[in-house]
Write an enzyme that holds these catalytic residues in place. Structure first.
Site, PDB file in Angstrom:
ATOM      1  N   GLU A 109       4.404  -5.524  11.723  1.00 27.24           N
ATOM      2  CA  GLU A 109       3.568  -4.333  11.577  1.00 27.24           C
ATOM      3  C   GLU A 109       2.310  -4.761  10.835  1.00 27.24           C
ATOM      4  OE1 GLU A 109       4.104  -1.615  13.047  1.00 27.24           O
ATOM      5  OE2 GLU A 109       6.180  -1.926  13.692  1.00 27.24           O
ATOM      6  N   CYS A 168      -2.845   1.441   6.638  1.00 28.59           N
ATOM      7  CA  CYS A 168      -3.045   0.576   7.802  1.00 28.59           C
ATOM      8  C   CYS A 168      -3.543   1.325   9.027  1.00 28.59           C
ATOM      9  CB  CYS A 168      -1.761  -0.185   8.130  1.00 28.59           C
ATOM     10  SG  CYS A 168      -0.343   0.881   8.469  1.00 28.59           S
ATOM     11  N   ASN A 174       0.804  -1.224   0.000  1.00 24.08           N
ATOM     12  CA  ASN A 174       0.000   0.000   0.000  1.00 24.08           C
ATOM     13  C   ASN A 174       0.838   1.276   0.000  1.00 24.08           C
ATOM     14  OD1 ASN A 174       0.644  -0.970   2.644  1.00 24.08           O
ATOM     15  ND2 ASN A 174      -0.805   0.477   3.534  1.00 24.08           N
ATOM     16  N   GLY A 228       2.285  -6.110   6.854  1.00 20.26           N
ATOM     17  CA  GLY A 228       1.230  -6.693   6.032  1.00 20.26           C
ATOM     18  C   GLY A 228       0.036  -7.117   6.864  1.00 20.26           C
ATOM     19  N   SER A 229      -0.677  -8.099   6.367  1.00 21.48           N
ATOM     20  CA  SER A 229      -1.919  -8.533   6.991  1.00 21.48           C
ATOM     21  C   SER A 229      -1.673  -9.459   8.180  1.00 21.48           C
ATOM     22  CB  SER A 229      -2.797  -9.267   5.969  1.00 21.48           C
ATOM     23  OG  SER A 229      -2.200 -10.496   5.606  1.00 21.48           O
ATOM     24  N   GLU A 289     -10.711  -5.648   8.895  1.00 20.81           N
ATOM     25  CA  GLU A 289     -10.212  -4.354   8.448  1.00 20.81           C
ATOM     26  C   GLU A 289     -10.660  -4.091   7.013  1.00 20.81           C
ATOM     27  OE1 GLU A 289      -5.964  -1.906   8.171  1.00 20.81           O
ATOM     28  OE2 GLU A 289      -5.979  -4.067   8.559  1.00 20.81           O
TER      29      GLU A 289
END
Length: 455
Positions: free
Chosen positions: A210, A244, A115, A188-189, A332
């Protein structure tokens, strides 16, 4: 994937040469990175525009400028951060000196996110270099042009035994995770973060994760509604919501809900969120477009809701009359959809938020100091802001990271240096005297003195 194993082995050999432990070497490499970025800004802008139509303005302000800041801060402070630090010596160890020596962990693997592909790949790399590590960087393969750009710039300008970009998808990432690293840094996820964490555990490799989560924005009845709306709408629809720490949903007091919705719609219209206006981007790929469209309940649309699957554009959308039970509140969102939930009692809404996984960010918009303190004291989250959204990431003194499901560890500024360092504690003892208290024979008299000294 023998070439990956060889690359890691060569980096380990280079690290063992102690070259990266020299602060002068680190500073030289950081300056080189800044030079490479500045000389190739146009290529970086072009690559990210190809991937999801991000403008020069937004690429510079949300990615490149932050990297320049990190590099300058590291160059300025790395000598201080790297110095051994004297600490107090306890009575039982006198006479002696005690100090802590920061040392690099070794060969690091950094897995970037799509992103903000430059910032979320290279900012951890800057921290790793400042701390004296070697770096294997695996950018996200989704924005393929930015991945290619970073690979070209890094691999053509740096010794691969020190700093190397490995491109690819799941097979390459899996091959990298099968290697033994001294540090793994992943952005990331949550589902992929769990995979990375499990892979790291096999080698007892320390990790920084993160991740993300559903970050709430709480709006009380006595906020400055005009500035609240302006800052909140900007923070939510920046990068088309693919941030995020974007406000994932809003909880607003019932007494001002209608006014908030009306002002938010007006702010969206005045902001003109369009690729042509240089302040909006595409959704990263078709799969995410499909996922986001499925979250838009036509009966709940207050404004927006239109989309174009061919151009991968979803216009800023606000959903109203949402409850915590709706589908859009399950995971999310990571896109330009803003659910709005109304509340009557702050204590009740705090309790609802606390029932859910700890978010990466939380924002409270209020003039009420008691309400502010209640949110900050009672809700656990990675970081956030009072009367603003997203901008806390721009202050490297705060550190940036999650808690619980939203992540492990923090970086930015000295926090990044610490993330890639081990702090080695040293007792440096004099030899001109040696009390006999701890040695045989163990007597009642010795024990009495030990109790007096230690307690």
């Amino acid at each position: 994937m023998d070439n990956i194993q060889e690359a890691v082995n060569l980096q380990r050999e280079f690290f063992q040469s102690n070259t990266t432990k020299e602060v002068a070497f680190r500073i030289t490499q950081l300056r080189k990175l800044e030079s490479v970025l500045r000389e190739n800004e146009d290529a970086l802008h072009e690559a990210i525009y190809k991937d999801f139509k991000k403008s020069v303005f937004e690429n510079y302000t949300t990615e490149i400028s932050l990297l320049y800041h990190d590099i300058k801060e590291a160059i300025k402070n790395v000598s201080k951060w790297s110095k051994k630090k004297r600490v107090r010596t306890n009575l039982a160890n006198l006479p002696a000196r005690s100090y802590i020596i920061p040392e690099p962990l070794g060969v690091s693997l950094i897995i970037g996110a799509w992103n903000y592909p430059y910032q979320l790949s290279l900012a951890p790399a800057i921290a790793a270099i400042a701390a004296g590590n070697t770096v294997v960087l695996k950018p996200s393969e989704l924005p393929i042009n930015t991945s290619n750009a970073m690979a070209k710039l890094i691999n053509e300008n740096f010794n691969p035994n020190f700093f190397k970009v490995v491109e690819g998808g799941v097979p390459e990432t899996t091959a990298l995770l099968n290697q033994k690293f001294d540090k793994i840094f992943f952005t990331g996820s949550i589902p992929v973060g769990k995979i990375v964490y499990q892979a790291a555990a096999k080698n007892l490799t320390p990790v920084t994760l993160e991740l993300g989560g559903k970050s709430p924005a709480i709006i009380t009845e006595n906020c400055d509604l005009k500035i609240t709306v302006k800052r909140l709408i900007w923070g939510k629809f920046l990068n088309a919501g693919q941030t995020c720490i974007a406000p994932d949903y809003v909880v607003v007091h019932r007494s001002i809900k209608d006014q908030f919705l009306e002002m938010a719609k007006q702010e969206i219209e005045e902001s003109k969120f369009l690729v042509e206006e240089d302040n909006y981007v595409q959704i990263i790929n078709d799969a995410n477009v499909t996922r986001l469209i499925s979250l838009i309940d036509a009966d709940k649309i207050y404004t927006g809701g239109k989309y174009n699957t061919d151009t991968r554009i979803i216009e800023p959308t606000i959903l109203t009359d949402i409850t915590f039970d709706h589908e859009v509140m399950e995971d999310e969102i990571f896109g330009p959809i803003l659910p709005v939930i109304e509340y009557d009692e702050l204590d009740a809404i705090i309790a609802k938020i606390k029932e859910r996984p700890k978010p990466l960010a939380c924002y409270v918009f209020t003039k009420d100091s008691e309400a502010k303190q209640k949110v900050l004291d009672q809700i656990s989250f990675g970081g956030g802001a009072v009367n603003d959204a997203v901008m806390h990431i721009a202050n490297s003194n705060l550190g940036f990271g999650g808690v619980g499901d939203s992540g492990i560890g923090a970086y930015h500024g000295e926090h990044g240096f610490r993330a890639f360092s081990h702090y080695k504690g040293i007792l440096d003892k004099a030899t001109w005297i040696e009390p006999n208290l701890k040695y045989h024979p163990h007597t009642k008299s010795k024990l009495k003195w030990i109790k007096r000294l230690i307690g």
